[in-house]
Design an enzyme around this catalytic site. Sequence first.
Site, short mmCIF file in Angstrom:
data_model
loop_
_atom_site.label_atom_id
_atom_site.label_comp_id
_atom_site.label_asym_id
_atom_site.label_seq_id
_atom_site.Cartn_x
_atom_site.Cartn_y
_atom_site.Cartn_z
N HIS A 99 0.88 -1.17 0.00
CA HIS A 99 0.00 0.00 0.00
C HIS A 99 0.93 1.23 0.00
O HIS A 99 2.04 1.16 0.53
CB HIS A 99 -0.82 0.12 1.28
CG HIS A 99 -1.66 -1.05 1.65
ND1 HIS A 99 -1.16 -2.18 2.22
CD2 HIS A 99 -3.01 -1.24 1.58
CE1 HIS A 99 -2.15 -3.03 2.47
NE2 HIS A 99 -3.28 -2.49 2.08
N ASP A 102 2.60 1.96 3.29
CA ASP A 102 3.58 0.99 3.79
C ASP A 102 4.99 1.43 3.42
O ASP A 102 5.94 1.18 4.16
CB ASP A 102 3.39 -0.41 3.17
CG ASP A 102 1.98 -0.92 3.30
OD1 ASP A 102 1.32 -0.57 4.29
OD2 ASP A 102 1.55 -1.68 2.40
N GLU A 230 -10.85 -7.15 -3.85
CA GLU A 230 -10.57 -8.14 -2.80
C GLU A 230 -11.72 -8.18 -1.81
O GLU A 230 -11.88 -7.29 -0.98
CB GLU A 230 -9.27 -7.78 -2.09
CG GLU A 230 -8.90 -8.80 -1.03
CD GLU A 230 -7.62 -8.47 -0.28
OE1 GLU A 230 -6.69 -7.90 -0.88
OE2 GLU A 230 -7.57 -8.78 0.92
N GLU A 266 -8.56 -13.76 -0.66
CA GLU A 266 -7.77 -14.03 0.54
C GLU A 266 -8.43 -15.15 1.32
O GLU A 266 -9.64 -15.14 1.60
CB GLU A 266 -7.67 -12.77 1.41
CG GLU A 266 -6.83 -13.05 2.65
CD GLU A 266 -6.57 -11.84 3.52
OE1 GLU A 266 -6.27 -10.76 2.99
OE2 GLU A 266 -6.65 -12.00 4.75
N HIS A 269 -10.29 -14.17 4.47
CA HIS A 269 -11.54 -13.44 4.20
C HIS A 269 -12.64 -14.43 3.78
O HIS A 269 -13.81 -14.24 4.11
CB HIS A 269 -11.34 -12.40 3.10
CG HIS A 269 -10.37 -11.32 3.48
ND1 HIS A 269 -10.07 -10.27 2.66
CD2 HIS A 269 -9.63 -11.14 4.61
CE1 HIS A 269 -9.19 -9.48 3.27
NE2 HIS A 269 -8.91 -9.99 4.45
N ASP A 305 -9.81 -11.75 11.59
CA ASP A 305 -8.82 -11.86 10.52
C ASP A 305 -7.44 -12.01 11.15
O ASP A 305 -6.79 -11.01 11.45
CB ASP A 305 -8.95 -10.55 9.72
CG ASP A 305 -8.29 -10.60 8.37
OD1 ASP A 305 -8.01 -11.71 7.90
OD2 ASP A 305 -8.07 -9.52 7.80
N ASP A 307 -4.77 -13.53 9.80
CA ASP A 307 -3.68 -13.41 8.81
C ASP A 307 -2.46 -14.27 9.13
O ASP A 307 -1.33 -13.79 9.13
CB ASP A 307 -3.23 -11.94 8.68
CG ASP A 307 -4.21 -11.10 7.90
OD1 ASP A 307 -5.10 -11.65 7.23
OD2 ASP A 307 -4.08 -9.85 7.94
N ASP A 337 -0.20 -12.42 2.37
CA ASP A 337 -0.80 -11.39 3.22
C ASP A 337 -0.94 -12.03 4.60
O ASP A 337 -2.04 -12.40 5.04
CB ASP A 337 -2.15 -10.95 2.65
CG ASP A 337 -2.67 -9.71 3.37
OD1 ASP A 337 -2.06 -9.32 4.37
OD2 ASP A 337 -3.69 -9.14 2.92
#
Length: 441
Positions: A99, A102, A230, A266, A269, A305, A307, A337
């Site tokens: 992003h 980031d 996404e 994802e 998700h 989430d 991750d 991710d």
Amino acid sequence: MTFFKNINQVHYEGPTSTNPLAFKFYNPEEKIGGKTMEEILRFGVAYWHTFTEDLSDPFGVGTAMRPWDKFEGMDLAKARVEAAFEFFEKLNVPYFAFHDVDIAPEGDSLKESNENLDTIVAMIKDYMKDSKTKLLWNTVNNFSHPRFVHGAGSSNHADVFAYAAAKVKKGLEVGKELGAENYVFWGGREGYETLLNTNMQLELDNLARLYHMANDYAKEIGFAAQFLIEPKPKEPTTHQYDFDVASGYAFLQHYGLQDVFKFNIEANHATLAGHTFEHELHYARIHDMLGSVDANQGHPLLGWDTDEFPTDLHTTVLAMYEILKNGGLGSGGLNFDAKVRRGSFTPEDLFHAHIAGMDSFAVGLKVAQRLMDDQVLDNVIDERYQTYQDGIGRDIVEDKTDLRKLEEYALGLTDIQHQSGKLESIKATINQYLLTTFTGE
Ligand code: XLS
Ligand code: CA
Ligand code: CA
């Protein structure tokens, strides 16, 4: 400057290696069905989780120990770029994703933020000249700053819509500059908390307007990346607009965007939406909408989430099966991710985690390829639907019948013969493939 001093180049050493900093199953050169593992798997490192994330949670400050922690502001951003390219090279990974925020800190104004971005993008571009690692996708963070409290493209405030649009414009320019193969829209705060104060119709229309404008601008500047939506059902908002692939696809079709976008799926998700990872991949695949994958996993006992790095082999097998059935990922990839756990705070853990994820998908790939070659699931499914091969079934799928004819047929039926779904047997076969692929039996 060297950031990962104790880490050497990570190599494939095979399944019996005891070196935690070696691949046991991911052998980039190894050919599977005519293509190398590297070409099929197209692994990517997520900049935010690996170089920006500090492992803080709602109950405590960050625990991550990073060799670039001593820097601040733009110096920190530059140190992260150096560290990132050292990491990519040592891990031998072909892609990364980020992003805007980031890679470069936000300034006091949009202009200053853009200038910070320009500096870091130029530096990244320079590093990319001597690196094999390419940009899988970029995106903009239109959800963390307080200005996005009520959303971005779906904000109730027109100034925020304009600000979000300006950031997307810059994101597209950055993507073009760095040769991004895809551009992602994750609906950060594009959703709502309560209908009591929400104009859903306007929010959805505006979101679509933003996507159309983005498509127009990408065309105008010659940025040919694949656009990706996404989906995520909730978090941060209670009701995210792009809930899952099916609802995202309906949105895209309604607004005439179905040819502009594919999906970035994802795993975590998918499970938050009450689906399996393979369900989302499958749904996208059969609609020719599978674009890319955010490879991670959720914790089976937690409803949010998490991750985590993907290590569940059963899931990687089924995911790779969908990807192979799709004929690969095209311009997409398997982007981790995923973040190391709060207790895994050393720089080495970043390598261990990626190696675990890459090995898990390499296992998934090899097993899935065998399942495909032997047509294991194809045979199961063909047999289960065999009544559509001829007779009345064939008439149905060839659209040669109607309710009257079907009634006439049904009136003549005496006994319907069903066959077992054989689920336990199918699962046992998958386990058998999982194990025998690596024992050579
Ligand atoms: C958050 C999302 C996000 C997107 C990119 O849950 O996964 O990181 O991948 O904005
Ligand atoms: Ca993601
Ligand atoms: Ca996530």
